[in-house]
Design a protein around this motif. Sequence first.
Motif, PDB file in Angstrom:
ATOM      1  N   GLY A   1       0.760  -1.474  -0.465  1.00 45.65           N
ATOM      2  CA  GLY A   1      -0.448  -0.122  -0.020  1.00 45.65           C
ATOM      3  C   GLY A   1       0.802   1.137  -0.043  1.00 45.65           C
ATOM      4  O   GLY A   1       0.175   2.721  -0.116  1.00 45.65           O
ATOM      5  N   GLN A   2       2.209   1.092  -0.110  1.00 51.75           N
ATOM      6  CA  GLN A   2       2.997   2.452  -0.093  1.00 51.75           C
ATOM      7  C   GLN A   2       3.096   2.406  -1.122  1.00 51.75           C
ATOM      8  O   GLN A   2       3.230   2.149  -2.156  1.00 51.75           O
ATOM      9  CB  GLN A   2       4.488   2.255   0.531  1.00 51.75           C
ATOM     10  N   ASP A   3       3.451   3.976  -1.726  1.00 52.68           N
ATOM     11  CA  ASP A   3       3.973   4.376  -3.103  1.00 52.68           C
ATOM     12  C   ASP A   3       5.314   4.246  -3.432  1.00 52.68           C
ATOM     13  O   ASP A   3       5.825   5.549  -3.548  1.00 52.68           O
ATOM     14  CB  ASP A   3       2.633   5.913  -2.733  1.00 52.68           C
ATOM     15  N   VAL A   4       5.780   3.388  -3.236  1.00 53.72           N
ATOM     16  CA  VAL A   4       7.218   3.247  -3.671  1.00 53.72           C
ATOM     17  C   VAL A   4       7.479   1.790  -4.632  1.00 53.72           C
ATOM     18  O   VAL A   4       6.761   0.754  -4.140  1.00 53.72           O
ATOM     19  CB  VAL A   4       8.010   3.454  -2.401  1.00 53.72           C
ATOM     20  N   ILE A   5       8.540   1.842  -5.278  1.00 56.07           N
ATOM     21  CA  ILE A   5       8.360   0.934  -6.724  1.00 56.07           C
ATOM     22  C   ILE A   5       9.944   0.522  -5.526  1.00 56.07           C
ATOM     23  O   ILE A   5      10.536   1.157  -5.031  1.00 56.07           O
ATOM     24  CB  ILE A   5       9.758   1.368  -7.342  1.00 56.07           C
ATOM     25  N   THR A   6      10.410  -0.839  -5.229  1.00 56.79           N
ATOM     26  CA  THR A   6      10.682  -1.445  -4.740  1.00 56.79           C
ATOM     27  C   THR A   6      12.248  -2.079  -5.580  1.00 56.79           C
ATOM     28  O   THR A   6      11.594  -3.246  -6.074  1.00 56.79           O
ATOM     29  CB  THR A   6      10.520  -2.250  -3.702  1.00 56.79           C
ATOM     30  N   VAL A   7      13.460  -2.528  -5.106  1.00 61.60           N
ATOM     31  CA  VAL A   7      14.008  -2.903  -5.872  1.00 61.60           C
ATOM     32  C   VAL A   7      15.356  -3.749  -5.204  1.00 61.60           C
ATOM     33  O   VAL A   7      15.973  -2.899  -4.046  1.00 61.60           O
ATOM     34  CB  VAL A   7      14.370  -1.988  -7.330  1.00 61.60           C
ATOM     35  N   MET A   8      16.032  -4.511  -5.905  1.00 62.77           N
ATOM     36  CA  MET A   8      16.465  -5.219  -4.792  1.00 62.77           C
ATOM     37  C   MET A   8      17.676  -5.782  -5.431  1.00 62.77           C
ATOM     38  O   MET A   8      17.881  -6.986  -6.988  1.00 62.77           O
ATOM     39  CB  MET A   8      15.516  -6.671  -4.562  1.00 62.77           C
ATOM     40  N   PRO A   9      18.784  -4.965  -6.102  1.00 62.38           N
ATOM     41  CA  PRO A   9      19.553  -5.729  -7.614  1.00 62.38           C
ATOM     42  C   PRO A   9      20.751  -6.318  -6.517  1.00 62.38           C
ATOM     43  O   PRO A   9      21.215  -6.587  -5.291  1.00 62.38           O
ATOM     44  CB  PRO A   9      20.197  -4.259  -7.387  1.00 62.38           C
ATOM     45  N   SER A  10      21.205  -7.123  -7.989  1.00 67.56           N
ATOM     46  CA  SER A  10      22.784  -7.950  -7.261  1.00 67.56           C
ATOM     47  C   SER A  10      23.877  -7.103  -6.674  1.00 67.56           C
ATOM     48  O   SER A  10      24.281  -6.567  -7.727  1.00 67.56           O
ATOM     49  CB  SER A  10      23.018  -9.060  -8.294  1.00 67.56           C
ATOM     50  N   SER A  11      23.926  -7.992  -5.772  1.00 67.73           N
ATOM     51  CA  SER A  11      25.552  -7.114  -5.296  1.00 67.73           C
ATOM     52  C   SER A  11      26.771  -8.326  -5.544  1.00 67.73           C
ATOM     53  O   SER A  11      27.875  -7.801  -4.971  1.00 67.73           O
ATOM     54  CB  SER A  11      25.948  -6.212  -3.644  1.00 67.73           C
ATOM     55  N   GLY A  12      26.752  -9.376  -6.232  1.00 76.34           N
ATOM     56  CA  GLY A  12      27.727  -9.875  -6.883  1.00 76.34           C
ATOM     57  C   GLY A  12      27.611 -11.133  -5.873  1.00 76.34           C
ATOM     58  O   GLY A  12      27.276 -11.206  -4.798  1.00 76.34           O
ATOM     59  N   PRO A  13      28.807 -12.169  -5.413  1.00 72.04           N
ATOM     60  CA  PRO A  13      28.853 -13.298  -5.029  1.00 72.04           C
ATOM     61  C   PRO A  13      28.982 -12.779  -3.162  1.00 72.04           C
ATOM     62  O   PRO A  13      28.410 -13.526  -2.214  1.00 72.04           O
ATOM     63  CB  PRO A  13      29.865 -14.433  -5.150  1.00 72.04           C
ATOM     64  N   THR A  14      29.996 -12.108  -2.840  1.00 74.43           N
ATOM     65  CA  THR A  14      29.924 -10.994  -1.867  1.00 74.43           C
ATOM     66  C   THR A  14      29.346 -10.932  -1.224  1.00 74.43           C
ATOM     67  O   THR A  14      29.400 -10.553  -0.045  1.00 74.43           O
ATOM     68  CB  THR A  14      31.653 -10.391  -1.611  1.00 74.43           C
ATOM     69  N   GLY A  15      28.682  -9.201  -2.025  1.00 68.17           N
ATOM     70  CA  GLY A  15      27.603  -9.137  -0.938  1.00 68.17           C
ATOM     71  C   GLY A  15      28.270  -7.544  -0.895  1.00 68.17           C
ATOM     72  O   GLY A  15      27.635  -6.714  -0.288  1.00 68.17           O
ATOM     73  N   ILE A  16      29.022  -7.587  -1.608  1.00 67.73           N
ATOM     74  CA  ILE A  16      29.613  -6.164  -1.305  1.00 67.73           C
ATOM     75  C   ILE A  16      29.160  -5.210  -2.052  1.00 67.73           C
ATOM     76  O   ILE A  16      30.250  -5.183  -3.602  1.00 67.73           O
ATOM     77  CB  ILE A  16      31.092  -5.981  -0.904  1.00 67.73           C
ATOM     78  N   PRO A  17      28.867  -3.828  -1.968  1.00 70.59           N
ATOM     79  CA  PRO A  17      28.567  -3.450  -3.594  1.00 70.59           C
ATOM     80  C   PRO A  17      28.939  -2.193  -3.300  1.00 70.59           C
ATOM     81  O   PRO A  17      29.193  -1.038  -2.681  1.00 70.59           O
ATOM     82  CB  PRO A  17      26.521  -2.922  -3.104  1.00 70.59           C
ATOM     83  N   THR A  18      30.823  -2.511  -4.189  1.00 75.20           N
ATOM     84  CA  THR A  18      31.804  -1.276  -4.591  1.00 75.20           C
ATOM     85  C   THR A  18      31.839  -1.412  -5.580  1.00 75.20           C
ATOM     86  O   THR A  18      31.437  -2.404  -6.474  1.00 75.20           O
ATOM     87  CB  THR A  18      32.177  -1.839  -3.443  1.00 75.20           C
ATOM     88  N   ASP A  19      32.932  -0.616  -5.415  1.00 74.07           N
ATOM     89  CA  ASP A  19      33.798  -0.329  -6.759  1.00 74.07           C
ATOM     90  C   ASP A  19      34.808  -1.044  -6.370  1.00 74.07           C
ATOM     91  O   ASP A  19      35.886  -0.377  -5.678  1.00 74.07           O
ATOM     92  CB  ASP A  19      34.338   1.028  -7.419  1.00 74.07           C
TER      93      ASP A  19
END
Length: 325
Positions: free
Chosen positions: A112-130
């Motif tokens: 019921g919330q007016d929001v798009i929810t997105v769940m992207p892959s962060s790779g096998p380590t799960g560390i979303p970084t460069d």
Amino acid sequence: MTRKRRCAALAVTTALLGSGVALTAPPATAASAVQAAAGATVVGEKWLDARTVDLTVASPAVGADLPVRVVLPTGYAAHPDRTWPVLYLLQGAHDDYTSWTRETDVVDFLAGQDVITVMPSSGPTGIPTDWWNYGRAGTDYETFQVDELMSLLRQKFRAGTKRAVAGVSTGGYGALAFAARHPGTFGAAASYSGILDTTAFGMPTVLNAIVAREGLLPLTLWGNPLLNRDNWNRHNPYAQARALKGTGLYVSQGSGVQGGDFGNLEGALLEGALWSQAHRFTDQLDALGIPAQVHFYNGGAHAWPYWRQEFKASWPTLAKGLGLS
């Protein structure tokens, strides 16, 4: 992440680093000039129900095709001309992009919330970084999630300009790192048992163990914690905390073994290992005069039953950052 994978990955970090696992560097996956100019593209799409779709995104920044789960609000189809704020939910270590819908009732909770929810892959380590990758262009999950993915969401799902980000464990790191490294991009950020001071005592060992668990060289993340200290600090929420001014913040952390969940001893041990660095981070916020909603609780474990509660407790902070309250 499942309890079995979480404990195997993180509970015995020193032994893991010395285990003799064959380690490799992430491939140098620099995109061609044509790919970079074209940006990320959707190369696959699978609708799971009327609101949930799994995308496969070709990312020049990472140099790979990556999965992303998108959950639309119930009112999406009835308002074809409006734009929507976006909530990012980031995975933990050694898990994947399905973890939030597998382990929580987030789809129903946000219906019921007016929001798009997105769940992207962060790779096998799960560390979303460069990744540093010895200075070579390569695996950049930060650019993928913050820039490439948002551009696709604007094109494909009428995403607006307001964003918030939340994550568990390494995803909690990502939430606060993204908000600090991209000031003004996220109206709110929430961390549940995140690594928020990456250079605090013991934390480089934990991060190196996460990387090594996936058969990768620890130095490929940000380099050597001492010799490449500047790069570690550039990616450290604690060191970049000043840039969080103006962002709605929620930080939660359990004490672990002290009064912890002895039905999940490994999870309690890991949660306790993160206790002091979380305090160090919030002390830094206090010193800088940056407000945050903080929930330090006795016991607990590095596990979804606690994170489910913390997500719901943080929702008012996230909703305000999304312009929903």
